[in-house]
Design a protein around this motif. Structure first.
Motif, short mmCIF file in Angstrom:
data_model
loop_
_atom_site.label_atom_id
_atom_site.label_comp_id
_atom_site.label_asym_id
_atom_site.label_seq_id
_atom_site.Cartn_x
_atom_site.Cartn_y
_atom_site.Cartn_z
N ALA A 149 -8.96 -4.99 -9.79
CA ALA A 149 -8.74 -4.98 -8.35
C ALA A 149 -9.79 -4.12 -7.67
O ALA A 149 -10.45 -3.28 -8.29
N VAL A 150 -9.93 -4.36 -6.37
CA VAL A 150 -10.86 -3.60 -5.54
C VAL A 150 -10.03 -2.72 -4.60
O VAL A 150 -9.04 -3.17 -4.01
N GLN A 151 -10.41 -1.46 -4.48
CA GLN A 151 -9.68 -0.52 -3.64
C GLN A 151 -10.10 -0.67 -2.19
O GLN A 151 -11.27 -0.80 -1.87
N LEU A 152 -9.08 -0.67 -1.28
CA LEU A 152 -9.32 -0.70 0.14
C LEU A 152 -8.50 0.39 0.81
O LEU A 152 -7.56 0.93 0.22
N ARG A 153 -8.86 0.67 2.08
CA ARG A 153 -8.16 1.74 2.79
C ARG A 153 -8.13 1.41 4.28
O ARG A 153 -9.07 0.82 4.82
N VAL A 188 4.87 7.23 0.87
CA VAL A 188 5.78 6.10 1.08
C VAL A 188 5.02 4.79 0.82
O VAL A 188 3.88 4.63 1.26
N TYR A 189 5.67 3.86 0.13
CA TYR A 189 5.11 2.53 -0.06
C TYR A 189 5.49 1.65 1.13
O TYR A 189 6.64 1.66 1.58
N VAL A 190 4.54 0.89 1.62
CA VAL A 190 4.77 -0.01 2.76
C VAL A 190 4.14 -1.37 2.45
O VAL A 190 3.24 -1.49 1.61
N TYR A 215 -3.75 7.75 5.98
CA TYR A 215 -4.47 6.72 5.23
C TYR A 215 -3.46 5.79 4.54
O TYR A 215 -2.37 6.22 4.13
N ILE A 216 -3.82 4.52 4.42
CA ILE A 216 -3.06 3.57 3.62
C ILE A 216 -3.99 3.10 2.51
O ILE A 216 -5.00 2.42 2.78
N ASN A 217 -3.68 3.45 1.29
CA ASN A 217 -4.47 3.03 0.13
C ASN A 217 -3.82 1.81 -0.50
O ASN A 217 -2.63 1.82 -0.80
N PHE A 218 -4.61 0.75 -0.67
CA PHE A 218 -4.10 -0.46 -1.30
C PHE A 218 -5.23 -1.14 -2.04
O PHE A 218 -6.40 -0.69 -1.97
N SER A 219 -4.90 -2.17 -2.77
CA SER A 219 -5.91 -2.87 -3.58
C SER A 219 -5.72 -4.37 -3.43
O SER A 219 -4.66 -4.86 -3.07
N MET A 220 -6.80 -5.08 -3.75
CA MET A 220 -6.81 -6.55 -3.70
C MET A 220 -7.51 -7.05 -4.96
O MET A 220 -8.48 -6.44 -5.41
N GLY A 249 0.83 -1.20 0.00
CA GLY A 249 0.00 0.00 0.00
C GLY A 249 0.86 1.25 0.00
O GLY A 249 2.09 1.21 0.12
N ARG A 250 0.19 2.37 -0.13
CA ARG A 250 0.88 3.67 -0.17
C ARG A 250 0.24 4.60 0.84
O ARG A 250 -1.00 4.70 0.92
N LEU A 251 1.08 5.28 1.61
CA LEU A 251 0.59 6.21 2.62
C LEU A 251 0.08 7.48 1.96
O LEU A 251 0.65 7.97 0.98
N ALA A 252 -1.00 8.01 2.52
CA ALA A 252 -1.60 9.25 2.02
C ALA A 252 -2.07 10.07 3.21
O ALA A 252 -2.39 9.52 4.27
N PRO A 253 -2.10 11.39 3.09
CA PRO A 253 -2.55 12.22 4.21
C PRO A 253 -4.02 11.97 4.53
O PRO A 253 -4.83 11.67 3.64
N PHE A 254 -4.34 12.09 5.80
CA PHE A 254 -5.73 11.91 6.23
C PHE A 254 -6.62 12.99 5.63
O PHE A 254 -7.74 12.72 5.21
N ARG A 255 -6.12 14.20 5.62
CA ARG A 255 -6.80 15.32 4.94
C ARG A 255 -5.73 16.18 4.27
O ARG A 255 -4.63 16.33 4.80
#
Length: 420
Positions: A260-264, A278-280, A204-209, A49-55
């Motif tokens: 893929a389906v987006q999750l957070r 950052v990717y984690v 936020y951590i945005n990732f997909s499955m 996943g990739r980190l993103a700001p909450f707002r």
């Protein structure tokens, strides 16, 4: 001559003894077994996943003017309402003065119109004023009142615009780099971007499955109680973040370009050590699987049709059992079908075991595998497979060892007799 006969008899006896020992069946091969019991296992998915700001808020110039100065320090944390920039307010103050003058004039007109309308209302019952004059006076009062309301709105608008000359932080967070230098004309036509404020606690951590995995997990009978939805974060250097994230969103639409389906997930970041972008690697706990079996990977074999394990059954006879493996986890297979509670799965010495053959089972533990790092349990066919031959030959070699000196001793007199 008698010595020759005795030597021949002794040699015949030794030969018969050796044949009996060679015909004796070898002992059952020794294998290590693990008695399995159903257990509950967390269903974990390892994803990226990739980190993103909450707002994230863009700070823009909302009124035209010349940028006077930047107040904040770039890259610093600011609070909601803190002053970030100041725009030259001269023109805005002049516009406010004009609006206030127009409001005062409208207020005076309204006062005069109201006085005239009140006088007409008083004279109307005595017939000293025509009905037409009364109506005109009341209409003039209403028009003056409407003009006063418009003047007040214009004054309020001018006051708001003057307030926009002081640019404040819309949210609390970390202010970014200044996009426009002092002295530049901003807000002329379009809203000029001045800087950006990002809230990075939490993140936020945005990732997909993949859609297949997503549907498979949704259809599984999982216990989604305590622990479900927690996400463990593994950083780029391999360390595990000390804060757990929590799943808070799963999409219902499959991306046609990726399938893929987006999750957070939401990740606390109180020390603000992690930064957006950052990717984690993350391990998402999707729920608990109940009634499954954990078997070391070395015990699970495969052929062209299915996966299977060898079990020490009744009478220590080897039984082949087809199994269904769900996934590998921490060096073990998670098996959902094919095993029963109390089955003794053969883990070490697998090459020695053959279906319907009798074995000598011994308890197996992971510590045994760690004690012999050179050979994984049940995974060294060469060394382990040759063990039965060595074990079968060992008794004969041990019993024959004393016979060699006797044969040598027996041959020495024969040589003497030949010399005689």
């Amino acid at each position: 001559m008698r010595r020759l006969l005795s030597i021949a008899v002794l040699a015949a006896a030794l030969s018969a003894c050796g044949q009996q020992e060679e015909q004796a069946p070898p002992p059952p091969p020794e294998v290590g077994v693990l008695t399995v019991q159903p257990t509950s296992v967390a269903l974990e998915q390892e994803l990226v996943g990739r980190l993103a700001p909450f707002r994230s808020a863009d700070v823009r110039a909302r009124v035209p003017g010349v940028l006077e100065r930047r107040v904040y320090q770039e890259g610093s944390d600011v609070q909601e309402g803190d002053v970030l920039f100041r725009i030259d307010p001269a023109q805005l103050q002049a516009a406010l003065g004009t609006a206030q003058g127009a409001q005062a004039q409208a207020q005076a007109n309204y006062a005069n119109s109201k006085t005239a309308a009140d006088r007409a209302r008083q004279l109307a019952p005595t017939n000293f004023i025509s009905k037409s004059d009364l109506d005109n006076a009341i209409a003039a009062e209403r028009s003056a009142e409407a003009a006063l309301q418009a003047a007040r709105a214009s004054t309020q608008t001018a006051q708001i615009n003057l307030g926009y000359a002081t640019v404040r932080a819309p949210i609390s967070g970390r202010a970014g780099k200044q996009q426009v230098t002092e002295g530049a004309l901003v807000g002329q036509g379009d809203s000029t971007l001045l800087t950006t404020v990002d809230q990075i606690d939490p993140l936020y951590i945005n990732f997909s499955m993949s859609a297949g995995d997503f549907n498979r997990i949704r259809s599984m009978p999982l216990d989604r109680g305590a622990g479900s939805g927690q996400v463990e974060i593994v950083l780029a250097d391999g360390t595990v973040h000390d804060q757990l994230a929590t799943l808070d969103f799963s999409g219902d639409v499959v991306d046609p370009s990726s399938g893929a389906v987006q999750l957070r997930a939401t990740l606390p970041n109180p020390d603000r050590r992690l930064l957006p972008g950052v990717y984690v690697t993350l391990r998402a706990n999707m729920g608990q699987q109940n009634g499954v079996f954990l078997v070391p990977q070395a015990a699970v074999l495969r052929d062209a049709n299915t996966a299977y394990v060898l079990v020490a059954g009744e009478g220590d006879k080897v039984v082949r059992k087809p199994v269904r493996t769900d996934r590998a986890q921490d060096g073990q297979w998670v098996i959902t079908e094919g095993l029963a509670a109390g089955d003794r799965v053969i883990v070490s010495g697998v090459p020695k075991a053959r279906p319907d053959a009798v074995v000598s089972p011994k308890p197996w533990s992971p510590e045994q595998a760690q004690a012999a790092p050179g050979a994984a349990p049940g995974a060294a066919p060469a060394g382990t497979g040759s063990a039965p031959a060595g074990d079968a030959a060992a008794p004969a070699t041990t019993e024959d060892a004393p016979a060699a000196p006797q044969d040598a001793a027996g041959q020495a007199p024969a040589a003497n007799d030949a010399q005689d």
